[in-house]
Design an enzyme around this catalytic site. Structure first.
Site, mmCIF file in Angstrom:
data_model
loop_
_atom_site.group_PDB
_atom_site.id
_atom_site.type_symbol
_atom_site.label_atom_id
_atom_site.label_comp_id
_atom_site.label_asym_id
_atom_site.label_seq_id
_atom_site.Cartn_x
_atom_site.Cartn_y
_atom_site.Cartn_z
ATOM 1 N N LYS A 101 0.782 0.046 15.311
ATOM 2 C CA LYS A 101 2.308 0.040 15.697
ATOM 3 C C LYS A 101 2.906 -1.125 16.123
ATOM 4 O O LYS A 101 3.625 -1.390 16.609
ATOM 5 C CB LYS A 101 2.889 1.343 16.210
ATOM 6 C CG LYS A 101 3.116 2.912 15.943
ATOM 7 C CD LYS A 101 4.121 2.142 14.728
ATOM 8 C CE LYS A 101 4.012 2.672 13.327
ATOM 9 N NZ LYS A 101 3.843 2.617 12.846
ATOM 10 N N PRO B 90 -4.245 1.036 19.199
ATOM 11 C CA PRO B 90 -4.204 -0.299 17.612
ATOM 12 C C PRO B 90 -4.044 1.317 16.433
ATOM 13 O O PRO B 90 -3.529 1.029 15.435
ATOM 14 C CB PRO B 90 -5.438 -0.982 17.747
ATOM 15 C CG PRO B 90 -5.984 -1.215 18.446
ATOM 16 C CD PRO B 90 -5.603 -0.141 19.741
ATOM 17 N N TYR C 50 -8.897 5.816 7.607
ATOM 18 C CA TYR C 50 -9.350 6.284 9.146
ATOM 19 C C TYR C 50 -9.958 7.259 9.573
ATOM 20 O O TYR C 50 -9.278 8.813 8.507
ATOM 21 C CB TYR C 50 -7.828 6.240 9.573
ATOM 22 C CG TYR C 50 -6.813 5.635 10.018
ATOM 23 C CD1 TYR C 50 -5.939 4.575 8.872
ATOM 24 C CD2 TYR C 50 -6.666 4.822 11.072
ATOM 25 C CE1 TYR C 50 -4.872 3.672 9.182
ATOM 26 C CE2 TYR C 50 -5.707 3.846 11.406
ATOM 27 C CZ TYR C 50 -4.793 3.312 9.936
ATOM 28 O OH TYR C 50 -3.807 2.087 10.032
ATOM 29 N N TYR D 7 3.772 6.401 10.380
ATOM 30 C CA TYR D 7 3.041 5.380 10.012
ATOM 31 C C TYR D 7 3.771 4.456 8.485
ATOM 32 O O TYR D 7 4.042 3.599 9.463
ATOM 33 C CB TYR D 7 2.147 6.295 9.123
ATOM 34 C CG TYR D 7 1.152 5.270 8.593
ATOM 35 C CD1 TYR D 7 -0.251 4.707 9.949
ATOM 36 C CD2 TYR D 7 0.684 4.434 7.918
ATOM 37 C CE1 TYR D 7 -0.755 3.991 9.363
ATOM 38 C CE2 TYR D 7 -0.146 3.453 8.049
ATOM 39 C CZ TYR D 7 -1.026 3.032 8.691
ATOM 40 O OH TYR D 7 -1.968 1.939 8.034
ATOM 41 N N HIS E 174 0.688 -1.525 0.298
ATOM 42 C CA HIS E 174 0.095 0.317 0.021
ATOM 43 C C HIS E 174 1.089 0.996 -0.066
ATOM 44 O O HIS E 174 1.366 1.363 1.305
ATOM 45 C CB HIS E 174 -0.715 0.237 0.870
ATOM 46 C CG HIS E 174 -2.165 -0.940 0.961
ATOM 47 N ND1 HIS E 174 -3.359 -0.900 2.087
ATOM 48 C CD2 HIS E 174 -2.007 -2.335 0.342
ATOM 49 C CE1 HIS E 174 -4.076 -1.521 1.462
ATOM 50 N NE2 HIS E 174 -3.760 -2.439 1.122
HETATM 51 P P1 RFL Z 1 1.393 -11.984 21.800
HETATM 52 O O1 RFL Z 1 1.008 -11.844 20.719
HETATM 53 O O2 RFL Z 1 0.191 -11.265 22.744
HETATM 54 O O3 RFL Z 1 1.786 -13.163 22.999
HETATM 55 C C1 RFL Z 1 2.299 -13.412 23.540
HETATM 56 C C2 RFL Z 1 2.274 -14.921 23.516
HETATM 57 O O4 RFL Z 1 2.865 -15.394 25.500
HETATM 58 C C3 RFL Z 1 1.428 -16.522 25.354
HETATM 59 N N1 RFL Z 1 1.645 -17.049 27.346
HETATM 60 C C4 RFL Z 1 2.041 -17.199 28.356
HETATM 61 N N2 RFL Z 1 3.110 -18.417 27.758
HETATM 62 C C5 RFL Z 1 4.104 -19.142 28.421
HETATM 63 N N3 RFL Z 1 3.300 -19.017 30.112
HETATM 64 C C6 RFL Z 1 2.541 -17.941 30.313
HETATM 65 N N4 RFL Z 1 2.160 -17.311 31.666
HETATM 66 C C7 RFL Z 1 2.194 -17.023 29.160
HETATM 67 N N5 RFL Z 1 0.985 -15.617 29.427
HETATM 68 C C8 RFL Z 1 1.117 -15.256 28.086
HETATM 69 C C9 RFL Z 1 0.482 -16.307 24.720
HETATM 70 O O5 RFL Z 1 -0.553 -17.027 24.911
HETATM 71 C C10 RFL Z 1 0.496 -15.538 23.793
HETATM 72 O O6 RFL Z 1 0.708 -16.903 23.020
HETATM 73 O O7 RFL Z 1 2.436 -10.742 22.418
HETATM 74 P P2 RFL Z 1 3.689 -10.257 21.073
HETATM 75 O O8 RFL Z 1 3.828 -11.640 20.610
HETATM 76 O O9 RFL Z 1 4.509 -9.766 21.948
HETATM 77 O O10 RFL Z 1 3.335 -9.149 19.909
HETATM 78 C C11 RFL Z 1 2.199 -8.127 20.452
HETATM 79 C C12 RFL Z 1 1.180 -8.203 18.918
HETATM 80 O O11 RFL Z 1 0.408 -9.460 19.385
HETATM 81 C C13 RFL Z 1 0.242 -6.765 19.559
HETATM 82 O O12 RFL Z 1 1.756 -5.408 19.752
HETATM 83 C C14 RFL Z 1 0.088 -6.642 18.092
HETATM 84 O O13 RFL Z 1 -1.770 -7.748 18.079
HETATM 85 C C15 RFL Z 1 -1.251 -5.170 18.147
HETATM 86 N N6 RFL Z 1 -1.630 -5.104 17.297
HETATM 87 C C16 RFL Z 1 -1.499 -3.984 15.915
HETATM 88 N N7 RFL Z 1 -0.286 -4.656 15.950
HETATM 89 C C17 RFL Z 1 0.498 -3.557 14.401
HETATM 90 O O14 RFL Z 1 1.929 -4.115 14.392
HETATM 91 N N8 RFL Z 1 -0.235 -3.086 13.292
HETATM 92 C C18 RFL Z 1 -1.789 -3.188 13.641
HETATM 93 O O15 RFL Z 1 -2.279 -3.242 12.337
HETATM 94 C C19 RFL Z 1 -2.001 -3.940 14.882
HETATM 95 N N9 RFL Z 1 -3.404 -4.018 15.487
HETATM 96 C C20 RFL Z 1 -3.725 -5.189 17.318
HETATM 97 C C21 RFL Z 1 -3.796 -4.453 15.684
HETATM 98 C C22 RFL Z 1 -3.936 -5.363 18.634
HETATM 99 C C23 RFL Z 1 -5.365 -5.459 18.335
HETATM 100 N N10 RFL Z 1 -5.452 -5.723 19.545
HETATM 101 C C24 RFL Z 1 -6.548 -6.843 19.192
HETATM 102 C C25 RFL Z 1 -5.330 -5.999 20.891
HETATM 103 C C26 RFL Z 1 -5.614 -4.558 16.232
HETATM 104 C C27 RFL Z 1 -5.895 -5.128 17.638
HETATM 105 C C28 RFL Z 1 -7.515 -4.758 17.397
HETATM 106 C C1 PHB Z 2 -6.298 -4.367 11.178
HETATM 107 O O1 PHB Z 2 -6.223 -3.814 9.514
HETATM 108 O O2 PHB Z 2 -6.570 -5.084 11.680
HETATM 109 C C2 PHB Z 2 -5.595 -2.727 11.356
HETATM 110 C C3 PHB Z 2 -4.905 -1.887 10.664
HETATM 111 C C4 PHB Z 2 -4.389 -0.789 10.918
HETATM 112 C C5 PHB Z 2 -4.369 -0.416 12.472
HETATM 113 C C6 PHB Z 2 -5.392 -1.868 13.229
HETATM 114 C C7 PHB Z 2 -6.076 -2.969 13.049
HETATM 115 O O3 PHB Z 2 -4.098 0.845 12.758
#
Ligand code: RFL
Ligand code: PHB
Length: 389
Positions: free
Chosen positions: A296, A292, A200, A384, A72
């Site tokens: 990032k 989110p 957005y 971004y 993109h």
């Molecule tokens: P995770 O993915 O939470 O993984 C942690 C893992 O640790 C396990 N765990 C344990 N294992 C053993 N013993 C324990 N006691 C444990 N406790 C926990 C868990 O089961 C899990 O498997 O952390 P990690 O690896 O640091 O990754 C971080 C990302 O997942 C997170 O920052 C992103 O998803 C955030 N996020 C976004 N990030 C982006 O870069 N671009 C995006 O577009 C974006 N969109 C989002 C998002 C997060 C969202 N939510 C649901 C918070 C959109 C949403 C809606």
């Molecule tokens: C997504 O596609 O889940 C998404 C994209 C951009 C964001 C957050 C979530 O800023």
């Protein structure tokens, strides 16, 4: 059991870290609380920065991203149902890639399995011991067997609710936090995206985001109150609400349909300083959370992984413990910039309870300034697409 680096958490950061460490012959293993199927059922991030792509290439998982990811060159921002485009390519000659976190995690599991990486799933009762000594260890239950694992270093990749951060004595760290008074209700639907690029939207009834995974899979979010229940949001109610918030000119392209997933996410900014204590290092969501809005979180988790791999490589080459303090400093320097950008996106695009007319004007002025100033656009674009690491 013994390993050089013991990683807690088999989400994206734990898996990527284990792959990159194995590549430089540092012995490691991953302990994950959930099954692989559970980890792969989580729908989260969708936008990958260039630095993230480079790192994933290094980890040997570029093929599917190249074939199935979408480049993109820009995004749309919208105010009062009128959108305008931020052209990253023209502004700073950079782009982002749309490829879901679920797919990244699937690719990482596959490459770890191909390399006979040690990833233990469904591990219960993980407890960390003696991190301030040179012989830390973890006790846990692997397939009903009580296990003790000794390591040089323990790495907390276990997300915001994991055990690692809480192992550090409270007086040895400082936490910074802002909890936002709203949430995101997200749906996934097997419909073509409304637009070729993400939108957005700032609207008087609240924020909205139109995103996607592929030509027939769309991801939409709307701002709701924190105590909302997904069961109270029928698909029709969701579509009616998002239609009010998106730019008018794009609505003719909106294809609605049944949702295949619906979830509510609270919004928070959080940082712990420093990101290490003794021989324990925190990575990704275990150390920091961003709302989110700036896309990032995952990218930041991966830049932490990059800094930690470089630090551990240097340590094992030189056997000099003083290099270890570099990790937290380098990581935090980048973390705070992403925290700032995500906070700015959040406060500029969401409606706050009892928002004053003044605050409303400030939001509008921020967005109008962005629309009309190339200098402001360049700064936005640089943040971004992701600051270099
Ligand atoms: P995770 O993915 O939470 O993984 C942690 C893992 O640790 C396990 N765990 C344990 N294992 C053993 N013993 C324990 N006691 C444990 N406790 C926990 C868990 O089961 C899990 O498997 O952390 P990690 O690896 O640091 O990754 C971080 C990302 O997942 C997170 O920052 C992103 O998803 C955030 N996020 C976004 N990030 C982006 O870069 N671009 C995006 O577009 C974006 N969109 C989002 C998002 C997060 C969202 N939510 C649901 C918070 C959109 C949403 C809606
Ligand atoms: C997504 O596609 O889940 C998404 C994209 C951009 C964001 C957050 C979530 O800023």
């Amino acid at each position: 059991m013994r390993t050089q680096v013991l990683i807690i958490g088999g989400g994206p950061s734990g898996l990527l870290l284990s792959q990159l460490l194995s590549d430089i012959n540092i012995d490691c293993l991953v302990l994950e609380k959930h099954t692989k199927e559970h980890v792969l059922s989580r729908i989260r991030a969708g936008v990958l920065e260039e630095g993230t792509i480079k790192l994933l290439k290094k980890a040997g998982i570029f093929k599917r991203i190249k074939d199935e990811g979408f480049s993109h060159d820009g995004i749309f921002l919208s105010l009062k149902n009128r959108g305008f485009r931020m052209d990253f390519k023209k502004l700073i000659n950079q782009k982002v890639t749309v490829y879901g976190q679920t797919e990244v995690t699937k690719d990482l599991y596959e490459v770890r399995e191909k390399n006979n990486g040690k990833v233990f799933n469904s591990v219960k009762n993980v407890k960390i011991h003696d991190i301030e000594t040179s012989s830390p260890y973890v006790t846990c239950k692997i397939v009903d067997k009580e296990t003790k694992i000794n390591a040089d270093f323990i790495i907390g990749c276990d997300g915001f609710h994991g055990v690692s951060r809480n192992t550090i004595p409270k007086e040895k760290i400082k936490t910074f936090e802002r909890v936002y008074p709203f949430a995101w209700l997200g749906i996934l639907s097997e419909t073509p995206p409304i637009s070729e690029e993400l939108i957005y939207a700032n609207h008087k009834t609240g924020f909205a985001l139109a995103s996607m995974r592929n030509e027939n899979l769309s991801r939409y979010y709307i701002q709701t109150s924190i105590d909302e229940k997904t069961t109270e949001w029928s698909d029709d109610r969701f579509w009616n609400e998002i239609k009010k918030r998106l730019p008018e000119e794009s609505l003719e392209n909106l294809v609605t349909g049944p949702s295949i997933e619906k979830s509510l996410a609270p919004l928070r900014s959080f940082v712990v300083e420093p990101m290490s204590y003794g021989n324990l290092f925190l990575v990704g969501d275990a150390a920091h959370i961003v709302p989110p809005t700036g896309a990032k979180g995952l990218n930041l988790a991966f830049s932490d992984v990059n800094y930690l791999v470089e630090t551990l490589e240097e340590y094992y080459q030189e056997k000099n413990k003083t290099v270890l303090s570099k990790y937290s400093k380098r990581a935090l320097n980048r973390v705070w910039k992403a925290i700032r950008f995500s906070w700015w996106m959040t406060v500029t695009f969401h409606k706050f309870p009892n928002q004053s007319d003044f605050d409303q004007k400030m939001q509008e002025t921020e967005i109008e300034y962005l629309e009309n100033s190339e200098v402001a656009q360049k700064s936005f674009a640089e943040n971004y697409v992701g600051l270099p690491f």
